[in-house]
Design a protein around this motif. Structure first.
Motif, PDB file in Angstrom:
ATOM      1  N   LEU A   1       0.816  -1.220   0.000  1.00  0.00           N
ATOM      2  CA  LEU A   1       0.000   0.000   0.000  1.00  0.00           C
ATOM      3  C   LEU A   1       0.851   1.272   0.000  1.00  0.00           C
ATOM      4  CD1 LEU A   1      -2.674  -1.105   2.613  1.00  0.00           C
ATOM      5  CD2 LEU A   1      -2.843  -1.204   0.133  1.00  0.00           C
ATOM      6  N   ASP A   2       2.172   1.104   0.092  1.00  0.00           N
ATOM      7  CA  ASP A   2       3.055   2.267   0.099  1.00  0.00           C
ATOM      8  C   ASP A   2       3.015   2.984  -1.251  1.00  0.00           C
ATOM      9  OD1 ASP A   2       3.681   1.421   2.603  1.00  0.00           O
ATOM     10  OD2 ASP A   2       5.743   0.799   2.132  1.00  0.00           O
ATOM     11  N   VAL A   3       3.303   4.275  -1.208  1.00  0.00           N
ATOM     12  CA  VAL A   3       3.341   5.099  -2.414  1.00  0.00           C
ATOM     13  C   VAL A   3       4.748   5.666  -2.562  1.00  0.00           C
ATOM     14  CG1 VAL A   3       2.412   7.135  -3.591  1.00  0.00           C
ATOM     15  CG2 VAL A   3       0.905   5.703  -2.178  1.00  0.00           C
ATOM     16  N   ASP A   4       5.356   5.456  -3.726  1.00  0.00           N
ATOM     17  CA  ASP A   4       6.701   5.986  -3.961  1.00  0.00           C
ATOM     18  C   ASP A   4       6.654   7.504  -4.147  1.00  0.00           C
ATOM     19  OD1 ASP A   4       7.841   3.472  -3.864  1.00  0.00           O
ATOM     20  OD2 ASP A   4       7.622   3.137  -6.026  1.00  0.00           O
ATOM     21  N   LYS A   5       7.702   8.162  -3.663  1.00  0.00           N
ATOM     22  CA  LYS A   5       7.778   9.603  -3.870  1.00  0.00           C
ATOM     23  C   LYS A   5       8.173   9.901  -5.311  1.00  0.00           C
ATOM     24  CE  LYS A   5      12.605  10.260  -2.437  1.00  0.00           C
ATOM     25  NZ  LYS A   5      13.493  10.907  -1.449  1.00  0.00           N
ATOM     26  N   VAL A   6       7.763  11.064  -5.779  1.00  0.00           N
ATOM     27  CA  VAL A   6       8.118  11.524  -7.120  1.00  0.00           C
ATOM     28  C   VAL A   6       8.893  12.831  -6.966  1.00  0.00           C
ATOM     29  CG1 VAL A   6       7.278  12.268  -9.371  1.00  0.00           C
ATOM     30  CG2 VAL A   6       6.068  10.467  -8.126  1.00  0.00           C
ATOM     31  N   ILE A   7      10.142  12.830  -7.393  1.00  0.00           N
ATOM     32  CA  ILE A   7      10.982  14.032  -7.265  1.00  0.00           C
ATOM     33  C   ILE A   7      10.399  15.151  -8.118  1.00  0.00           C
ATOM     34  CG2 ILE A   7      13.279  14.967  -7.753  1.00  0.00           C
ATOM     35  CD1 ILE A   7      14.408  12.236  -7.077  1.00  0.00           C
ATOM     36  N   GLY A   8      10.513  16.379  -7.639  1.00  0.00           N
ATOM     37  CA  GLY A   8       9.983  17.538  -8.351  1.00  0.00           C
ATOM     38  C   GLY A   8      10.600  17.710  -9.729  1.00  0.00           C
ATOM     39  N   SER A   9       9.834  18.290 -10.619  1.00  0.00           N
ATOM     40  CA  SER A   9      10.299  18.508 -11.994  1.00  0.00           C
ATOM     41  C   SER A   9      11.319  19.635 -12.038  1.00  0.00           C
ATOM     42  CB  SER A   9       9.121  18.856 -12.899  1.00  0.00           C
ATOM     43  OG  SER A   9       8.193  17.790 -12.965  1.00  0.00           O
ATOM     44  N   ASP A  10      12.365  19.432 -12.819  1.00  0.00           N
ATOM     45  CA  ASP A  10      13.332  20.507 -13.075  1.00  0.00           C
ATOM     46  C   ASP A  10      12.720  21.485 -14.070  1.00  0.00           C
ATOM     47  OD1 ASP A  10      15.106  19.222 -11.441  1.00  0.00           O
ATOM     48  OD2 ASP A  10      16.225  18.270 -13.075  1.00  0.00           O
ATOM     49  N   ILE A  11      12.993  22.755 -13.838  1.00  0.00           N
ATOM     50  CA  ILE A  11      12.413  23.800 -14.685  1.00  0.00           C
ATOM     51  C   ILE A  11      13.525  24.635 -15.310  1.00  0.00           C
ATOM     52  CG2 ILE A  11      11.198  26.011 -14.554  1.00  0.00           C
ATOM     53  CD1 ILE A  11       9.151  24.733 -12.808  1.00  0.00           C
ATOM     54  N   THR A  12      13.416  24.842 -16.598  1.00  0.00           N
ATOM     55  CA  THR A  12      14.345  25.724 -17.303  1.00  0.00           C
ATOM     56  C   THR A  12      13.626  27.020 -17.634  1.00  0.00           C
ATOM     57  OG1 THR A  12      15.564  23.880 -18.282  1.00  0.00           O
ATOM     58  CG2 THR A  12      15.786  26.020 -19.347  1.00  0.00           C
ATOM     59  N   LEU A  13      14.154  28.117 -17.122  1.00  0.00           N
ATOM     60  CA  LEU A  13      13.545  29.418 -17.363  1.00  0.00           C
ATOM     61  C   LEU A  13      13.907  29.948 -18.743  1.00  0.00           C
ATOM     62  CD1 LEU A  13      14.136  31.238 -13.934  1.00  0.00           C
ATOM     63  CD2 LEU A  13      12.254  29.736 -14.603  1.00  0.00           C
TER      64      LEU A  13
END
Length: 678
Positions: free
Chosen positions: A223-235
């Motif tokens: 039932l565990d949920v894996d974390k999802v790393i934040g998206s990298d953003i290019t300005l």
């Protein structure tokens, strides 16, 4: 029993069976209640993901992450035999501090005995290593890894923004994600792209034995949920341009904005004064953020590039010319009686340029010509000036003025483009104050001040970003893409459909733009901007010197280059700096020069900008404001000496910062040269 009662009994029985069946299903065949936080034999552990990295358009890291740790507290897991003194010794805090903190946690709006809440923050690795070996003895407390931001630059705090602990409002807006102690973007890009940057928290359900010791994952972790790393953003930002723009805004108020007219990508968006984003991290960040917000003199958190509405001054004459031609009230050959300036029903506006057509009038920035042009617009429909103004207003709004720009920036201002009704109401107030009973439909362009709109004064307000946008629409001959700040997300083009649409203006004839651009070219060749003419590229520009009631005029400049096919538009506003070509102009041409040639060739202009200061004018205005309110107290001699010392120290600090930035730039160039030789 009567038949109708049988029906009621049967219906109630069916409802009861459905209810019992549903309850049995939830309790026996699902984990909904097994995982309910009320069941303290199951511990919920949240795995906080690392926020996405923010890059500039060339791959330079602007904002990254560094490891940080905190301890969370879940009251439902507190043991009766909890040893307070032993725990305080472990954390090196006093018992009084412990009790005070627990009481403050219980008073929080979203406090729950079942929810982990931050107890202590900003632990370093050494502290975590020491605590980790023993903390299992205190199941109510848990070590949480929560990365914090690391800024790789020392400018652009308003543009980048900062993160901070969520408040009640944040939790209310997104209660399915945020919990007390979580971090969210509060301003700038961190706020506007929060859902991309934050990622998704992981969830682990840990089973405990009767003594509340961890015995392993619940149901083997299914039932565990894996974390999802934040998206990298290019300005879309080119940080080389951004840094130079920020340097030129030191000791000045205003903004510099540069964008790609073909794509709407913002290349630089500097505001003065600037904020060093590094104050947004560390143990004193809450105090520093509060201090910035309370600085009513400099207002450093007020992003003037997108929040300040300015009278655009003579830069607006470009739009007056286009509107007049589109409405059919003038053309490129129209000549107004400007021999001695503007004279109309007792109003006299000093002018220059003489009775000449449109292009020479743009070249010399004739107030007279564009006041007559606005008068022609207002009087297009005799007896109904509101109709003329509303037609003009619709054209202005098609250039993105008078409205929020619906972009990906965290804040913004709509500016102001007055309507016919606005002037009717204005005239009504004038008549009422004079005790005159008269129809306001045929209002006066003079008494309402509408006639001044033609030269960018009057009631018009425009943000620097809006100025850059309408300049882009002009050089594109009638279209623009909404300015935006993010180029790609995780290496893929920004999917937002708003930034793929070409917005068409209501000025549809390409010839009208050719006329205006010829005037802009003459500004740089032989007009008000000729002192800034470049030998390396051609330019289209318009100077602006906007009168403001507080003091000296605002210096404004809009520029596009190269003239034959503009790839960059630059706008600068310098508050209370004087003539447009004197201060705003050099800032624009330095940015364009760096972008087009890769270097700053006219060092004299750059040095003039970084060394210029208008702080004495700002202080004079602040003193005048305080005196008007009766709040000003004359400083004694000791206070004056302290102020002089502070000014000297600030100048030294600013000079040191500029030297450091130039050193870094030179060092980087040396490294690149060595690398290329290898």
């Amino acid at each position: 029993m009567k038949p109708q009662y049988y029906k009621i009994t049967i219906a109630l029985s069916i409802i009861a069976l459905i209810f019992v069946a549903r309850l049995s299903y939830l309790q026996l065949f699902t984990d909904r209640y097994a995982l309910n936080a009320a069941n303290t034999s199951i511990k919920t552990h949240y795995d906080i993901p690392q926020r996405g990295v923010i890059f500039d358009r060339n791959g330079k890291i602007l904002v990254g992450n560094q490891p940080a740790y905190e301890i969370s507290y879940t009251e439902a897991l507190m043991r009766p035999d909890f040893d307070t003194l032993d725990f305080c010794s472990l954390l090196k805090i006093s018992k009084t501090d412990f009790i005070t903190k627990i009481k403050s946690i219980r008073k929080e709006e979203y406090f729950s005995k079942l929810t982990p809440i931050t107890f202590i923050k900003n632990l370093n690795r050494e502290e975590v290593a020491r605590i980790q070996e023993i903390i299992f003895k205190y199941p109510a407390f848990n070590i949480v890894s929560r990365p914090v931001r690391q800024y790789e630059v020392s400018t652009s705090g308003n543009l980048l923004g900062y993160t901070n602990e969520v408040n009640a409002g944040d939790i209310k807006k997104d209660s399915t994600y945020y919990r007390p102690g979580d971090i969210a973007g509060k301003t700038g890009v961190e706020k506007s792209y929060e859902k991309f940057l934050r990622g998704e928290k992981g969830v682990q359900f840990i089973q405990k034995d009767i003594k509340l010791r961890d015995v392993g994952p619940y149901k083997d972790g299914t039932l565990d949920v894996d974390k999802v790393i934040g998206s990298d953003i290019t300005l879309t930002i080119d940080y080389d341009l951004q840094r130079i723009a920020e340097e030129m805004m030191v000791n000045k108020r205003g903004a510099i904005v540069a964008l790609d007219p073909k794509t709407g990508e913002i290349l630089a968006m500097a505001t003065g004064p600037d904020i060093d984003p590094n104050i947004f991290v560390g143990s004193n960040k809450s105090r520093d953020i509060y201090r910035l917000g309370k600085d009513t003199f400099n207002m450093p958190t007020f992003d003037r590039s997108i929040q300040a509405g300015y009278p655009p001054g003579s830069t607006f004459k470009l739009l007056t010319a286009l509107a007049g031609m589109q409405m059919g009230v003038l053309d490129e050959n129209t000549v107004f009686p400007c021999g001695g300036g503007f004279n109309y029903k007792g109003l006299r506006i000093k002018g220059h340029g003489g009775a000449v057509p449109m292009i020479p009038s743009i070249q010399v920035s004739s107030n007279c010509y564009f006041s007559y042009a606005m008068l022609a617009i207002i009087n297009k429909y005799p007896g109904n000036p509101s109709k003329g103004v509303d037609e003009w207003r619709a054209i202005m709004k098609s250039f993105g003025l008078g409205d929020y720009m619906n972009n990906d920036l965290a804040v913004g201002a709509p500016g102001k483009i007055p309507s016919g009704k606005y002037y009717e109401d204005y005239q009504r107030r004038i008549y009422k104050g004079a005790g005159i009973d008269k129809d306001v439909k045929d209002w006066s362009p003079l008494s309402t001040g509408a006639i001044f709109d033609g030269m960018g004064q009057g009631d018009i307000l425009v943000t620097p970003l809006q100025m850059a946008n309408f300049t882009a629409a002009i050089v594109n001959k009638g279209w623009y893409v909404t300015p935006h700040i993010v180029k790609s997300i995780d290496g893929k083009p920004n999917p937002d459909p708003r930034f793929k649409v070409k917005h068409k203006t209501l000025v549809t004839n390409p010839h009208y733009y050719d006329v205006v651009m010829k005037g802009m070219e003459q500004v740089m060749l032989a007009g008000t901007g000729r002192s800034l003419k470049s030998k390396d590229f051609t330019q289209l520009a318009k100077t602006g010197t906007a009168q403001v009631p507080q003091g000296k005029d605002n210096s404004i400049f809009v520029l596009a280059a190269p003239a034959e096919n503009p790839t960059i538009v630059v706008v600068a506003v310098m508050e209370h700096a004087g003539f447009g070509a004197t201060w705003a102009g050099p800032a624009c041409t330095v940015i364009a020069e760096k972008f087009l040639t890769g270097d700053i060739k006219r060092e004299n202009l750059y040095k003039k900008m970084i060394n210029g200061s208008f702080m004495s004018e700002y202080r004079r205005q602040e003193i005048a404001r305080l005196k008007k309110k009766g709040w000003y107290k004359e400083p004694n001699k000791d206070s004056l000496k302290i102020l002089q010392i502070q000014d000297s120290l600030k100048f030294i600090k600013d000079a040191a910062l500029r030297a450091e930035l130039l050193y870094k730039k030179d060092s980087l160039q040396i490294r690149l040269n060595l690398k290329s030789k290898k």
